[in-house]
Design a protein around this motif. Structure first.
Motif, PDB file in Angstrom:
ATOM      1  N   ARG A 614     108.698  93.006  16.747  1.00  0.00           N
ATOM      2  CA  ARG A 614     109.854  93.873  16.533  1.00  0.00           C
ATOM      3  C   ARG A 614     109.360  95.248  16.109  1.00  0.00           C
ATOM      4  NH1 ARG A 614     113.927  92.022  13.763  1.00  0.00           N
ATOM      5  NH2 ARG A 614     113.330  89.821  13.570  1.00  0.00           N
ATOM      6  N   LEU A 615     110.236  96.235  16.155  1.00  0.00           N
ATOM      7  CA  LEU A 615     109.916  97.586  15.698  1.00  0.00           C
ATOM      8  C   LEU A 615     110.299  97.754  14.238  1.00  0.00           C
ATOM      9  CD1 LEU A 615     110.990 100.007  18.591  1.00  0.00           C
ATOM     10  CD2 LEU A 615     108.669  99.416  17.872  1.00  0.00           C
ATOM     11  N   LEU A 712     101.217  91.560  24.069  1.00  0.00           N
ATOM     12  CA  LEU A 712     101.723  92.517  23.090  1.00  0.00           C
ATOM     13  C   LEU A 712     102.261  93.764  23.786  1.00  0.00           C
ATOM     14  CD1 LEU A 712     102.132  93.673  20.278  1.00  0.00           C
ATOM     15  CD2 LEU A 712      99.695  94.192  20.178  1.00  0.00           C
ATOM     16  N   ALA A 713     101.557  94.234  24.822  1.00  0.00           N
ATOM     17  CA  ALA A 713     102.016  95.416  25.548  1.00  0.00           C
ATOM     18  C   ALA A 713     103.379  95.175  26.182  1.00  0.00           C
ATOM     19  CB  ALA A 713     100.997  95.805  26.614  1.00  0.00           C
ATOM     20  N   ALA A 718     109.129  96.464  26.013  1.00  0.00           N
ATOM     21  CA  ALA A 718     110.536  96.075  25.908  1.00  0.00           C
ATOM     22  C   ALA A 718     111.200  96.693  24.683  1.00  0.00           C
ATOM     23  CB  ALA A 718     110.648  94.555  25.866  1.00  0.00           C
ATOM     24  N   LEU A 719     110.467  96.770  23.586  1.00  0.00           N
ATOM     25  CA  LEU A 719     111.030  97.322  22.346  1.00  0.00           C
ATOM     26  C   LEU A 719     111.222  98.828  22.428  1.00  0.00           C
ATOM     27  CD1 LEU A 719     108.879  95.297  19.791  1.00  0.00           C
ATOM     28  CD2 LEU A 719     111.358  95.084  20.088  1.00  0.00           C
ATOM     29  N   SER A 720     110.275  99.517  23.054  1.00  0.00           N
ATOM     30  CA  SER A 720     110.281 100.981  23.038  1.00  0.00           C
ATOM     31  C   SER A 720     110.935 101.602  24.254  1.00  0.00           C
ATOM     32  CB  SER A 720     108.846 101.506  22.937  1.00  0.00           C
ATOM     33  OG  SER A 720     108.107 101.183  24.110  1.00  0.00           O
ATOM     34  N   GLY A 721     111.067 100.823  25.320  1.00  0.00           N
ATOM     35  CA  GLY A 721     111.584 101.383  26.554  1.00  0.00           C
ATOM     36  C   GLY A 721     110.559 102.212  27.303  1.00  0.00           C
ATOM     37  N   ARG A 722     109.302 102.185  26.854  1.00  0.00           N
ATOM     38  CA  ARG A 722     108.222 102.932  27.501  1.00  0.00           C
ATOM     39  C   ARG A 722     107.145 101.957  27.944  1.00  0.00           C
ATOM     40  NH1 ARG A 722     105.817 106.305  23.261  1.00  0.00           N
ATOM     41  NH2 ARG A 722     107.017 105.135  21.720  1.00  0.00           N
ATOM     42  N   GLN A 723     106.672 102.117  29.174  1.00  0.00           N
ATOM     43  CA  GLN A 723     105.664 101.206  29.687  1.00  0.00           C
ATOM     44  C   GLN A 723     104.321 101.477  29.015  1.00  0.00           C
ATOM     45  OE1 GLN A 723     106.755  98.875  32.140  1.00  0.00           O
ATOM     46  NE2 GLN A 723     104.945  97.883  31.269  1.00  0.00           N
ATOM     47  N   VAL A 724     103.765 100.460  28.375  1.00  0.00           N
ATOM     48  CA  VAL A 724     102.481 100.598  27.698  1.00  0.00           C
ATOM     49  C   VAL A 724     101.369 100.283  28.684  1.00  0.00           C
ATOM     50  CG1 VAL A 724     100.994  99.736  25.859  1.00  0.00           C
ATOM     51  CG2 VAL A 724     103.450 100.057  25.438  1.00  0.00           C
ATOM     52  N   ARG A 725     100.554 101.284  28.990  1.00  0.00           N
ATOM     53  CA  ARG A 725      99.458 101.109  29.944  1.00  0.00           C
ATOM     54  C   ARG A 725      98.120 101.543  29.362  1.00  0.00           C
ATOM     55  NH1 ARG A 725     102.762 103.700  35.082  1.00  0.00           N
ATOM     56  NH2 ARG A 725     103.995 101.830  35.577  1.00  0.00           N
ATOM     57  N   SER A 732     100.169 105.677  21.837  1.00  0.00           N
ATOM     58  CA  SER A 732     101.547 105.893  22.285  1.00  0.00           C
ATOM     59  C   SER A 732     102.512 106.054  21.122  1.00  0.00           C
ATOM     60  CB  SER A 732     101.994 104.709  23.161  1.00  0.00           C
ATOM     61  OG  SER A 732     101.108 104.509  24.244  1.00  0.00           O
ATOM     62  N   GLY A 733     101.955 106.153  19.908  1.00  0.00           N
ATOM     63  CA  GLY A 733     102.790 106.315  18.731  1.00  0.00           C
ATOM     64  C   GLY A 733     103.491 105.052  18.292  1.00  0.00           C
ATOM     65  N   LEU A 734     103.016 103.893  18.776  1.00  0.00           N
ATOM     66  CA  LEU A 734     103.703 102.632  18.483  1.00  0.00           C
ATOM     67  C   LEU A 734     102.997 101.807  17.414  1.00  0.00           C
ATOM     68  CD1 LEU A 734     104.672 101.588  22.124  1.00  0.00           C
ATOM     69  CD2 LEU A 734     106.199 102.465  20.330  1.00  0.00           C
ATOM     70  N   ALA A 735     101.937 102.331  16.828  1.00  0.00           N
ATOM     71  CA  ALA A 735     101.229 101.580  15.777  1.00  0.00           C
ATOM     72  C   ALA A 735     100.584 102.562  14.807  1.00  0.00           C
ATOM     73  CB  ALA A 735     100.167 100.673  16.389  1.00  0.00           C
TER      74      ALA A 735
END
Length: 735
Positions: A614-615, A712-713, A718-725, A732-735
């Motif tokens: 979750r975020l 995890l990606a 799915a949580l961020s709406g941005r494809q993690v590549r 990507s600012g997600l951690a």
């Protein structure tokens, strides 16, 4: 020095303490049975898939003497000499279980040690004694069983002669040869003298499955109590009379050599004994390590300029991006008709992925103590690769293999980093410089983080042609980055493909009729070394992240999409279904939770994982990981589960934040403050399911890593709406 004292394996002295043959015999106070009849030639239990491990093609099989693995004293104590180092993976417990079960030993009288010299008996088919590739059980299971079976039959023959009964009426159990009909029991120790005079059976009979009493059960690790109480000794703990200490001063720029140094600049400092030139730098020898370190930091030394003096991560990444766009290259894998697959596809999916350099970050710093005499070299160390140290120290110091002795200690982590000989060479040269006194060279955390060895950075472009049913009809893969196999002397398939760079792609299990894979090689200036799961640590991310994207593009559930492409792959389907069942896949996730799925086959095992995350304040928080593994048969199920948890933690560390970046030809990170591994409060709940469907034995220590990042990606996307590549997620600012 450990002595046979009747303690249970749970309270053993450290496995790193070595017993010489003479010392063991004296400690036992009587005869030791050492069986020296060659076994039948041993080979791996099943052929490895191309590139499935960091080893070259197998050399011809060797005969292995069971006496190289088993010593029995007249008091009944059994010492197992184990060929694989203990670096936290629990391998000494698993191998001791295999031996004790087949032998019929009393588990409370089992001791473990490691051999002090390298012989063919302890080598893998690659021709080296190494602890790599999750081979600890999957290769050594059969040779160890055969050694134990041959020893058991020798004891049985000796007992049959003593009791005047047929050998077939006897059984070995709990350290005794037992005659069930009369209830007579003869301890192993009482049979040592007689058994040592008998010819060994050439074709020992292995115990049937119904007689297994140890393997398949969760057993306490034999090294845990001493580690918990502080009695365990690691290489960094080793001491010797007259020992001196060495600290290194290494080139900050990758691969730079010394231009000049001034030993007089530190000779007057407290405790300093010598300044010793070594490859890429110097070792300062002093009475204490802190004195040596203080002097090493102040040593006046100049390094030669290199072409790498101004290189940085942006330039390295630009080189890889350009390589992705380069022209036609030799194919590492080609099948089917790619032109037809892409001629009129229903849909094309394309994505680029990237992973950074990684450090191994072993909790125990790099170190080695050496005593270098003219005709003998002793090394006190924790190494994964005795043969590499044997080779490199021999080449530098002129020692013959029979002149090199290893005093193997526990490793405080290895992960592939401790397969190199830098510290051993440095300690050997330092010892020579001070007249053969023992010198322990210890690297600081910053030394290893900035001048050590790294998992390579890589980029990958994936392009798939989907038909109207959402099936992948064609897959085009280009990998850009260094070719670790070539840098590590591993022979290449067709001159281009090596398992240290492409495993997980060239041997993927998905049924795709048309496929083309190539590798745009981008040389890197830093030293590269296998990292836990080697190429699979990034190819697992590339392939599984792309499979998730293809499923989304096809409008299909990721589980069903995989099942569609894995027909006839029962191991993959079994772990996928079990992990999905554990996570309740198909049912709505808890409020605010997203799930991600991945499955990877590597090192002879298949592992599927479902990540639930979750975020929180914009950052991804992993709450639970469901793991299913098929490793053939779990020798010690509790340790298999522990390895799954440890692999999840390692993989999460580098998926979330950890990375090495380069500026001005050197690594920027120096310790755990800026190379951020997972903290205790961030560890998720890990639920492990072990599946046994009759598969061949597989590895455990490495296959747990690759599925985590892509799962995890998928959850993070799915949580961020941005494809993690790109890894880590922090980019990507997600951690």
């Amino acid at each position: 020095m450990p002595t046979p004292n009747g303690r249970s394996p749970q309270s053993l002295p450290p496995a790193g303490h070595r017993l010489s043959r003479r010392q063991f015999a004296l400690a036992a106070g009587s005869t030791v049975l050492t069986v020296s009849i060659p076994l039948a030639a041993q080979t791996p239990p099943s052929p490895a898939a191309p590139g499935s491990s960091p080893v070259p093609p197998a050399r011809p099989p060797v005969n292995r003497a069971p006496g190289s693995f088993i010593r029995i004293a007249s008091d009944g104590v059994v010492t197992f000499l184990l060929p694989t180092c203990e670096m936290g993976q629990g391998i000494h417990t698993a191998q001791a279980m295999i031996l004790a079960e087949e032998l019929g030993a009393d588990w409370t009288k089992v001791r473990t040690a490691m051999p002090d010299q390298v012989t063919p008996d302890y080598r893998l088919p690659m021709g080296q004694q190494r602890s790599v590739g999750s081979f600890g059980v999957r290769f050594w299971h059969d040779p160890l069983r055969r050694a134990a079976a041959q020893t058991r039959e020798l004891l049985t023959l000796a007992a049959a002669e003593r009791l005047s009964v047929p050998p077939g009426s006897l059984a070995a159990e709990d350290g005794h040869i037992v005659h069930a009909a009369t209830g007579r029991r003869v301890p192993f120790g009482d049979l040592v003298q007689a058994a040592s005079t008998l010819p060994a059976p050439l074709n020992p009979v292995l115990r049937p499955a119904e007689q297994r009493k140890l393997t398949g059960k969760t057993m306490r690790r034999i090294d845990t109590p001493d580690k918990v109480t502080g009695r365990a000794l690691y290489a960094v703990d080793m001491k010797a009379p007259g020992m001196l200490h060495g600290a290194v001063r290494l080139s900050p720029v990758f691969r730079a050599e010394v231009e000049s140094m001034d030993p007089a600049s530190v000779r007057g400092m407290p405790g300093v004994v010598a300044v010793v030139p070594v490859p890429h730098g110097a070792v300062v020898v002093a009475q204490s390590w802190w004195q040596a370190k203080q002097a090493a930091d102040k040593l006046v030394i100049r390094f030669k300029a290199t072409p790498n003096d101004r290189i940085g991560t942006p330039e390295l990444e630009e080189r890889m991006r350009a390589a992705l766009d380069s022209g036609t290259l030799p194919a590492a894998l080609q099948r089917g008709d790619m032109g037809a697959a892409f001629r009129a596809p229903h849909q094309v999916v394309e994505a680029d992925y990237a992973v950074p350099l990684l450090a191994h970050a072993c909790m125990e710093p790099i170190n080695c103590m050496a005593q270098a005499k003219p005709d003998r070299l002793d090394l006190w160390t924790g190494t994964q690769a005795q043969d590499i140290l044997l080779r490199d120290c021999g080449a530098t110091g002129g020692y013959k293999p029979e002149q090199v002795y290893f005093h193997n200690a526990y490793l405080g982590g290895g992960f592939g980093r401790k397969t190199h000989a830098e510290a051993a060479i440095q300690a050997m040269l330092a010892s020579r410089a001070v007249g053969g006194r023992p010198v322990k060279v210890l690297w600081s955390r910053a030394d290893d983080m900035q001048q050590g060895q790294y998992r390579q950075t890589m980029m990958c472009r994936m392009r798939a042609a989907l038909d109207s049913d959402g099936r992948i009809q064609g897959l085009r893969v280009r990998v850009a980055g260094p070719q670790m196999g070539r840098d590590n002397g591993i022979p290449l398939t067709n001159g281009v493909a090596d398992g240290m760079s492409l495993t997980g792609i060239i041997d993927m299990q998905y049924q795709i009729p048309n496929m083309l894979v190539d590798h745009a090689v981008v040389p890197m200036p830093m030293a590269l070394s296998p990292w836990r799961s080697i190429a699979n640590s990034f190819t697992g991310f590339f392939v599984e992240a792309f499979i998730n994207e293809c499923a989304t593009a096809a409008g299909k559930d990721p589980l069903e999409f995989r099942r569609q492409h894995l027909q006839g792959r029962p191991r993959m389907l079994a772990v996928l279904d079990r992990a999905a069942q554990s996570a309740g896949w198909g049912n709505p996730a808890p409020q605010g939770v997203a799930r991600g799925l991945a499955v990877v086959e590597s090192y002879g095992s298949t592992v599927a994982q479902v990540v639930e995350a979750r975020l929180r304040n914009g950052h991804v928080k992993v709450e639970k990981v469901h793991v299913a593994i098929d490793c053939g048969r779990a020798i010690n199920p509790g340790q298999v589960a522990a390895q799954m948890s440890g692999g999840v933690v390692d993989a999460m560390s580098v998926a979330l934040r950890a990375k090495i970046t380069v500026k001005d030809g050197r690594a920027e990170q120096s310790s755990f403050g800026d190379y951020q591994i997972l903290r205790m409060g961030e560890e998720p709940e890990v639920v492990t399911h072990i599946i046994e469907i009759g598969s061949p034995l597989g590895g455990v220590g490495e296959p747990c890593v690759p599925p985590l990042a892509p799962a995890l990606a998928a959850a993070a996307s799915a949580l961020s709406g941005r494809q993690v590549r790109r890894l880590p997620l922090a980019d990507s600012g997600l951690a």
